[in-house]
Write a protein that holds these residues in place. Structure first.
Motif, PDB file in Angstrom:
ATOM      1  N   ALA A 165       1.042  -1.185  -0.049  1.00 23.24           N
ATOM      2  CA  ALA A 165      -0.121   0.021   0.079  1.00 23.24           C
ATOM      3  C   ALA A 165       0.994   1.238  -0.054  1.00 23.24           C
ATOM      4  N   GLN A 166       1.986   1.138   0.794  1.00 26.77           N
ATOM      5  CA  GLN A 166       2.981   2.443   0.934  1.00 26.77           C
ATOM      6  C   GLN A 166       3.346   2.627  -0.611  1.00 26.77           C
ATOM      7  N   LEU A 167       3.932   1.368  -1.413  1.00 25.48           N
ATOM      8  CA  LEU A 167       4.378   1.606  -2.694  1.00 25.48           C
ATOM      9  C   LEU A 167       3.247   2.271  -3.692  1.00 25.48           C
ATOM     10  N   ALA A 168       2.097   1.639  -3.468  1.00 23.19           N
ATOM     11  CA  ALA A 168       1.057   2.377  -4.508  1.00 23.19           C
ATOM     12  C   ALA A 168       1.022   3.920  -4.021  1.00 23.19           C
ATOM     13  N   ARG A 169       0.795   4.129  -2.870  1.00 18.87           N
ATOM     14  CA  ARG A 169       0.732   5.701  -2.565  1.00 18.87           C
ATOM     15  C   ARG A 169       1.796   6.460  -3.231  1.00 18.87           C
ATOM     16  N   ALA A 170       3.104   5.721  -2.825  1.00 22.05           N
ATOM     17  CA  ALA A 170       4.208   6.442  -3.544  1.00 22.05           C
ATOM     18  C   ALA A 170       4.233   6.633  -5.131  1.00 22.05           C
ATOM     19  N   PHE A 173       4.159  10.593  -7.096  1.00 21.73           N
ATOM     20  CA  PHE A 173       5.083  10.736  -8.104  1.00 21.73           C
ATOM     21  C   PHE A 173       4.456  11.003  -9.289  1.00 21.73           C
ATOM     22  N   GLU A 174       3.358  10.414  -9.605  1.00 26.50           N
ATOM     23  CA  GLU A 174       2.546  10.632 -10.933  1.00 26.50           C
ATOM     24  C   GLU A 174       2.215  12.198 -10.788  1.00 26.50           C
ATOM     25  N   GLN A 175       1.490  12.244  -9.675  1.00 23.25           N
ATOM     26  CA  GLN A 175       0.978  13.835  -9.303  1.00 23.25           C
ATOM     27  C   GLN A 175       2.161  14.704  -9.725  1.00 23.25           C
ATOM     28  N   SER A 176       3.331  14.590  -9.042  1.00 18.72           N
ATOM     29  CA  SER A 176       4.064  15.451  -8.883  1.00 18.72           C
ATOM     30  C   SER A 176       4.577  15.660 -10.443  1.00 18.72           C
ATOM     31  N   ARG A 177       4.747  14.565 -11.233  1.00 17.16           N
ATOM     32  CA  ARG A 177       5.192  14.535 -12.609  1.00 17.16           C
ATOM     33  C   ARG A 177       4.410  15.434 -13.518  1.00 17.16           C
TER      34      ARG A 177
END
Length: 373
Positions: free
Chosen positions: A145-150, A154-158
């Motif tokens: 779950a932590q990986l999915a959130r990260a 990351f996609e939002q920041s991109r």
């Protein structure tokens, strides 16, 4: 003796006088002078089927140029009448606020990338320990779950970084086509809203004439119709054009219907914004016509004709085509030319080659020696 000598001389004189009198009697009489004949000069009628409208020389396309975001205009690199190229920067906004957004987006994107790297490494460790039974299933699910959130962060920041870069790029206004600046609507130091026009760019191949027609005229215009354009800057120059577009609705500002005409050829002397006179002809309208008195018409073998007076006064019969008959006039559409002199009365009292003296035609006056027809 004196009487004998004088008598023969007297007889000779009498013979000479008689011979002279006989010669005078045999001489042909002198040709009479040309008779006066009412005549008119051929002039083309004013064509009611041709009418004019004021127009403006324009480019085929016209596009307002504006920034995609609000801001303060810091610099302008083009002005009215400048020719510009596609991609050329025309104006710039103050980039300060957008540079800060870009820097913040870059920092968030870097932090999201590092967090994603940590989450991916942790997930790989948990997967390996899970296969050996060293961690609980709940721990593995929490790591996933932590990986999915990260990854989501990351996609939002991109995307936020891409948007910030676009905003930075939007501080520069560039031309989309090769063309000419035909209007300026904003100035250096002015705050403009997103979408507010700064320039108007005219572009496209060739030139057009644009006119606004009243509703009583627009019904006579159709696409493809031929017309003539006479620029005010070039009096007498008739440029061929064809109607390209007829507006389906009136302009609310002047209630005129916009009509665009494509010029068949481009005159190098023309400039955008020049005024011109556009000449339209109603579809199916005829060419030049000439109105003469009805008494000028003559018929030979049921074909209409008129008598043309030559430069030496000699008459020549010319077949003509009649376009219309009036109460006391006849309209000719072919057979005569402007500048010719035509017999206006007495057409049935003259003959081919007869010489006359043309005098101004007086309506309702009887033809000399004729029947007045």
């Amino acid at each position: 003796m004196k009487d004998t000598i004088a008598r023969p001389s007297y007889r000779l004189v009498l013979l000479a006088v008689c011979a002279a009198l006989s010669a005078c009697g045999a001489r042909e009489p002198a040709e009479p002078p040309p008779r006066p004949a009412p005549a008119v000069e051929v002039r083309p009628d004013a064509d009611p089927a041709v009418w004019t409208a004021p127009g403006v020389i324009a480019a085929p396309e016209s596009t307002p140029l504006s920034f995609r975001q609000a801001g303060l205009i810091l610099r302008r690199h083009a002005g009215l009448g400048d020719a510009v190229r596609a991609g050329q920067v025309l104006a710039e906004l103050d980039p300060g606020p957008w540079r800060q957004n870009l820097e913040s987006a870059q920092a968030r994107h870097q932090a999201a990338r590092e967090a994603l790297d940590v989450a991916e490494r942790q997930w790989r460790r948990d997967q390996a320990q899970g296969r050996e039974g060293l961690i609980a299933q709940a721990q593995a699910e929490q790591t996933r779950a932590q990986l999915a959130r990260a990854r989501a962060e990351f996609e939002q920041s991109r995307q936020a970084l891409a948007h910030a870069r676009d905003q930075m790029a939007y501080t520069r206004l560039a031309a989309g086509h090769d063309g000419v600046i035909v209007a300026e609507q904003a100035w250096t130091g002015q705050n403009v809203a997103a979408g507010q026009p700064v320039y108007t760019l005219a572009w496209g191949d060739g030139l057009e004439a644009v006119v606004d027609l009243p509703e009583r005229r627009v019904a006579e215009i159709e696409p493809g119709q031929a017309a003539e354009v006479e620029p005010v800057a070039r009096p007498g120059a008739r440029l061929a054009a064809r109607v390209r577009e007829v507006a389906r609705a009136a302009d609310p500002a002047n209630l005129g219907f916009r009509v665009k005409l494509r010029l068949d050829s481009v005159d190098p002397a023309l400039r955008l914004g020049m005024t011109a006179t556009v000449r339209f002809r109603a579809p199916g309208a005829a060419g030049a016509r000439y109105t003469l008195p009805a008494t000028a018409l003559f018929h030979r073998e049921d074909r209409p004709a008129v008598w043309v007076v030559g430069a030496d006064g000699a008459l020549a019969l010319r077949p003509v085509e009649v376009a219309a008959y009036g109460a006391d006039t006849v309209t000719i559409s072919a057979g005569i030319e402007p500048g010719q002199v035509v017999l206006a009365q007495g057409a049935h009292t003259v003959s081919e080659g007869q010489r006359v003296q043309a005098v101004p035609y007086q309506p309702h006056a009887a033809a000399p020696g004729g029947d007045g027809r």
